[in-house]
Design a protein around this motif. Structure first.
Motif, short mmCIF file in Angstrom:
data_model
loop_
_atom_site.label_atom_id
_atom_site.label_comp_id
_atom_site.label_asym_id
_atom_site.label_seq_id
_atom_site.Cartn_x
_atom_site.Cartn_y
_atom_site.Cartn_z
N VAL A 35 0.71 -1.15 -0.08
CA VAL A 35 0.01 0.06 0.04
C VAL A 35 0.70 1.15 0.15
CG1 VAL A 35 -0.21 0.30 2.49
CG2 VAL A 35 -1.96 0.87 0.98
N ARG A 36 2.09 1.27 0.49
CA ARG A 36 2.91 2.38 0.71
C ARG A 36 3.35 2.70 -0.72
NH1 ARG A 36 6.63 1.07 4.86
NH2 ARG A 36 5.17 2.38 6.27
N HIS A 80 0.45 3.88 -2.98
CA HIS A 80 0.20 5.38 -2.52
C HIS A 80 1.15 6.08 -3.25
CE1 HIS A 80 -1.42 8.43 0.06
NE2 HIS A 80 -0.15 8.72 0.43
N GLN A 81 2.66 6.09 -3.34
CA GLN A 81 3.77 6.77 -3.68
C GLN A 81 3.55 6.63 -5.15
OE1 GLN A 81 7.23 4.84 -2.19
NE2 GLN A 81 7.11 6.07 -0.27
N SER A 134 0.53 9.12 -6.17
CA SER A 134 0.99 10.41 -5.52
C SER A 134 2.14 11.08 -6.76
CB SER A 134 1.12 10.76 -4.16
OG SER A 134 2.38 10.16 -3.99
N LYS A 147 -4.19 10.79 -4.12
CA LYS A 147 -3.90 9.92 -3.00
C LYS A 147 -4.69 8.74 -2.81
CE LYS A 147 -6.51 12.07 0.31
NZ LYS A 147 -6.79 12.52 1.93
N VAL A 148 -4.54 7.66 -2.17
CA VAL A 148 -5.28 6.47 -1.99
C VAL A 148 -6.36 7.13 -1.09
CG1 VAL A 148 -5.35 4.33 -0.77
CG2 VAL A 148 -3.39 5.05 -1.88
N THR A 176 -1.68 5.63 4.94
CA THR A 176 -2.23 6.26 3.88
C THR A 176 -3.36 7.44 4.58
OG1 THR A 176 -4.09 4.75 3.82
CG2 THR A 176 -2.01 4.15 2.44
#
Length: 82
Positions: free
Chosen positions: A23-24, A27-28, A31, A38-39, A64
């Protein structure tokens, strides 16, 4: 250019802390395409198969700042729980 109303991360709950990394990275990536994006929410599948890995779900929301929208607890549509 895409301007989605909502970005939802969909992942398996049973991967535990690897899900946090997933998820990180997602998310990156989102973005980096658009700084205003964003998520917005998280959907976790196979939530009925985990017992000791549910802490990763909380960490995903922290990383997030997005809520868990649904969790999948089975094989059918009606098994999606809010």
């Amino acid at each position: 250019e895409n301007q989605p109303d909502m970005v939802v991360f969909v992942g398996e709950a049973l991967v535990g802390n690897d899900g946090v990394d997933q998820v990180r990275m997602f998310h990156q990536a989102v973005s980096s395409l658009n700084r205003n994006q964003k998520v917005n929410a998280i959907l976790l599948t196979k939530f009925d198969t985990v017992s000791d890995k549910v802490g990763a779900a909380l960490t995903m929301t922290h990383v997030t700042n997005a809520p868990i929208l649904f969790v999948g607890t089975g094989q059918k549509y009606h098994h999606l729980q809010k």
